[in-house]
Design a protein around this motif. Structure first.
Motif, PDB file in Angstrom:
ATOM      1  N   CYS A  90      41.041  42.440  15.931  1.00  0.00           N
ATOM      2  CA  CYS A  90      42.464  42.681  15.687  1.00  0.00           C
ATOM      3  C   CYS A  90      42.639  43.464  14.386  1.00  0.00           C
ATOM      4  O   CYS A  90      42.005  43.167  13.375  1.00  0.00           O
ATOM      5  CB  CYS A  90      43.207  41.353  15.603  1.00  0.00           C
ATOM      6  SG  CYS A  90      44.970  41.522  15.294  1.00  0.00           S
ATOM      7  N   HIS A  92      45.125  43.426  12.538  1.00  0.00           N
ATOM      8  CA  HIS A  92      45.954  42.732  11.546  1.00  0.00           C
ATOM      9  C   HIS A  92      45.050  42.111  10.489  1.00  0.00           C
ATOM     10  O   HIS A  92      44.930  42.654   9.388  1.00  0.00           O
ATOM     11  CB  HIS A  92      46.843  41.673  12.220  1.00  0.00           C
ATOM     12  CG  HIS A  92      47.710  40.925  11.263  1.00  0.00           C
ATOM     13  ND1 HIS A  92      47.896  39.569  11.331  1.00  0.00           N
ATOM     14  CD2 HIS A  92      48.434  41.352  10.190  1.00  0.00           C
ATOM     15  CE1 HIS A  92      48.710  39.192  10.349  1.00  0.00           C
ATOM     16  NE2 HIS A  92      49.047  40.253   9.644  1.00  0.00           N
ATOM     17  N   LEU A  93      44.373  41.025  10.839  1.00  0.00           N
ATOM     18  CA  LEU A  93      43.505  40.369   9.851  1.00  0.00           C
ATOM     19  C   LEU A  93      42.102  40.113  10.387  1.00  0.00           C
ATOM     20  O   LEU A  93      41.350  39.332   9.808  1.00  0.00           O
ATOM     21  CB  LEU A  93      44.138  39.057   9.374  1.00  0.00           C
ATOM     22  CG  LEU A  93      45.424  39.229   8.543  1.00  0.00           C
ATOM     23  CD1 LEU A  93      45.999  37.870   8.171  1.00  0.00           C
ATOM     24  CD2 LEU A  93      45.167  40.055   7.290  1.00  0.00           C
ATOM     25  N   GLY A  94      41.768  40.739  11.492  1.00  0.00           N
ATOM     26  CA  GLY A  94      40.380  40.714  11.938  1.00  0.00           C
ATOM     27  C   GLY A  94      39.969  39.626  12.903  1.00  0.00           C
ATOM     28  O   GLY A  94      38.777  39.454  13.160  1.00  0.00           O
ATOM     29  N   CYS A  95      40.903  38.891  13.451  1.00  0.00           N
ATOM     30  CA  CYS A  95      40.524  37.902  14.484  1.00  0.00           C
ATOM     31  C   CYS A  95      40.060  38.645  15.736  1.00  0.00           C
ATOM     32  O   CYS A  95      40.369  39.822  15.916  1.00  0.00           O
ATOM     33  CB  CYS A  95      41.717  37.019  14.824  1.00  0.00           C
ATOM     34  SG  CYS A  95      42.192  35.913  13.481  1.00  0.00           S
ATOM     35  N   CYS A 106      45.880  38.594  20.458  1.00  0.00           N
ATOM     36  CA  CYS A 106      45.193  37.988  19.321  1.00  0.00           C
ATOM     37  C   CYS A 106      45.637  36.533  19.185  1.00  0.00           C
ATOM     38  O   CYS A 106      46.835  36.251  19.168  1.00  0.00           O
ATOM     39  CB  CYS A 106      45.519  38.752  18.034  1.00  0.00           C
ATOM     40  SG  CYS A 106      44.672  38.044  16.603  1.00  0.00           S
ATOM     41  N   CYS A 108      45.422  34.632  16.618  1.00  0.00           N
ATOM     42  CA  CYS A 108      45.767  34.199  15.259  1.00  0.00           C
ATOM     43  C   CYS A 108      47.260  34.303  14.943  1.00  0.00           C
ATOM     44  O   CYS A 108      47.878  33.330  14.543  1.00  0.00           O
ATOM     45  CB  CYS A 108      44.951  34.989  14.243  1.00  0.00           C
ATOM     46  SG  CYS A 108      43.194  34.589  14.343  1.00  0.00           S
ATOM     47  N   HIS A 109      47.836  35.488  15.115  1.00  0.00           N
ATOM     48  CA  HIS A 109      49.252  35.662  14.766  1.00  0.00           C
ATOM     49  C   HIS A 109      50.027  36.324  15.899  1.00  0.00           C
ATOM     50  O   HIS A 109      51.111  36.849  15.688  1.00  0.00           O
ATOM     51  CB  HIS A 109      49.394  36.479  13.481  1.00  0.00           C
ATOM     52  CG  HIS A 109      48.521  35.968  12.370  1.00  0.00           C
ATOM     53  ND1 HIS A 109      47.345  36.576  12.002  1.00  0.00           N
ATOM     54  CD2 HIS A 109      48.648  34.865  11.593  1.00  0.00           C
ATOM     55  CE1 HIS A 109      46.784  35.883  11.033  1.00  0.00           C
ATOM     56  NE2 HIS A 109      47.544  34.841  10.761  1.00  0.00           N
ATOM     57  N   SER A 111      49.492  39.098  17.856  1.00  0.00           N
ATOM     58  CA  SER A 111      49.578  40.528  18.191  1.00  0.00           C
ATOM     59  C   SER A 111      49.164  40.746  19.639  1.00  0.00           C
ATOM     60  O   SER A 111      48.264  40.068  20.152  1.00  0.00           O
ATOM     61  CB  SER A 111      48.668  41.352  17.271  1.00  0.00           C
ATOM     62  OG  SER A 111      49.229  41.438  15.985  1.00  0.00           O
ATOM     63  N   PRO A 123      52.166  41.519  14.524  1.00  0.00           N
ATOM     64  CA  PRO A 123      52.046  42.183  13.221  1.00  0.00           C
ATOM     65  C   PRO A 123      50.929  43.233  13.092  1.00  0.00           C
ATOM     66  O   PRO A 123      50.813  43.857  12.043  1.00  0.00           O
ATOM     67  CB  PRO A 123      51.758  41.009  12.283  1.00  0.00           C
ATOM     68  CG  PRO A 123      51.019  40.029  13.134  1.00  0.00           C
ATOM     69  CD  PRO A 123      51.612  40.160  14.512  1.00  0.00           C
TER      70      PRO A 123
HETATM   71  S1  FES Z   1      44.738  38.627  13.028  1.00  0.00           S
HETATM   72 FE1  FES Z   1      45.505  39.274  14.910  1.00  0.00          FE
HETATM   73  S2  FES Z   1      47.618  39.038  14.730  1.00  0.00           S
HETATM   74 FE2  FES Z   1      46.881  38.408  12.823  1.00  0.00          FE
END
Ligand code: FES
Length: 158
Positions: A90, A92-95, A106, A108-109, A111, A123
């Motif tokens: 992802c 965003h933050l790499g998940c 994703c 995590c958040h 997306s 995000p």
């Molecule tokens: S790491 Fe994927 S939406 Fe935040």
């Protein structure tokens, strides 16, 4: 009578003390010079692990398949137009994203990405990158995650 070269109270003459001090200073200076020479010749180059790797022969990816190579953090798809590799990281933050019926999500958040990796919700600041695939001389496909290609880039391999 006091001996010129020997201090009776301390047992070490001034001359000996100065000689020892000079010797110690010379040793320290020599070590400093050696450390400088060692650092000069020691390479500061950092070797990064290659981001290019083989994923197998084209026949391992028949038309209509989607393969997640979790250890390499990519999906490899094969359709009528060819084989292509999309990141599953992802932006965003790499998940690590997972596949859905309409693309990727994703955990995590939240997306969401469409089948081409384009952001359609959440995000994530940009889409999932597509990576260059080449074919090695032994016929194996090679993915280079350091080289992005435009989304939609597909190639056929034999
Ligand atoms: S790491 Fe994927 S939406 Fe935040």
């Amino acid at each position: 009578m006091k001996n010129e070269t020997q201090d009776k109270e301390g047992g070490v003459s001034r001359r000996d003390f100065l000689a020892l001090s000079a010797f110690a200073t010379a040793i320290l200076a020599g070590l400093g010079i050696m450390a400088g020479v060692f650092r000069f010749f020691k390479s500061d180059a950092k070797y990064e692990e290659s981001r290019s790797f083989k994923i197998g022969k084209p026949e391992n990816f028949p038309v209509g398949t989607a393969t997640k190579l979790a250890d390499k953090k990519i999906f490899v798809f094969s359709d009528d137009n060819g084989i292509f590799a999309i990141s599953c990281v992802c932006t965003h933050l790499g998940c690590l994203v997972y596949e859905t019926e309409t693309g990727f999500q994703c955990p995590c958040h939240g997306s969401k990405f469409n089948m081409a990796g384009k952001v359609v919700g959440g995000p994530a600041p940009r889409g999932l990158p597509w990576f260059e695939i080449t074919q090695d001389i032994d016929g194996s496909l090679v993915v280079d995650t350091a080289r992005e290609v435009p989304a939609g880039t597909k190639n056929r391999y034999s």
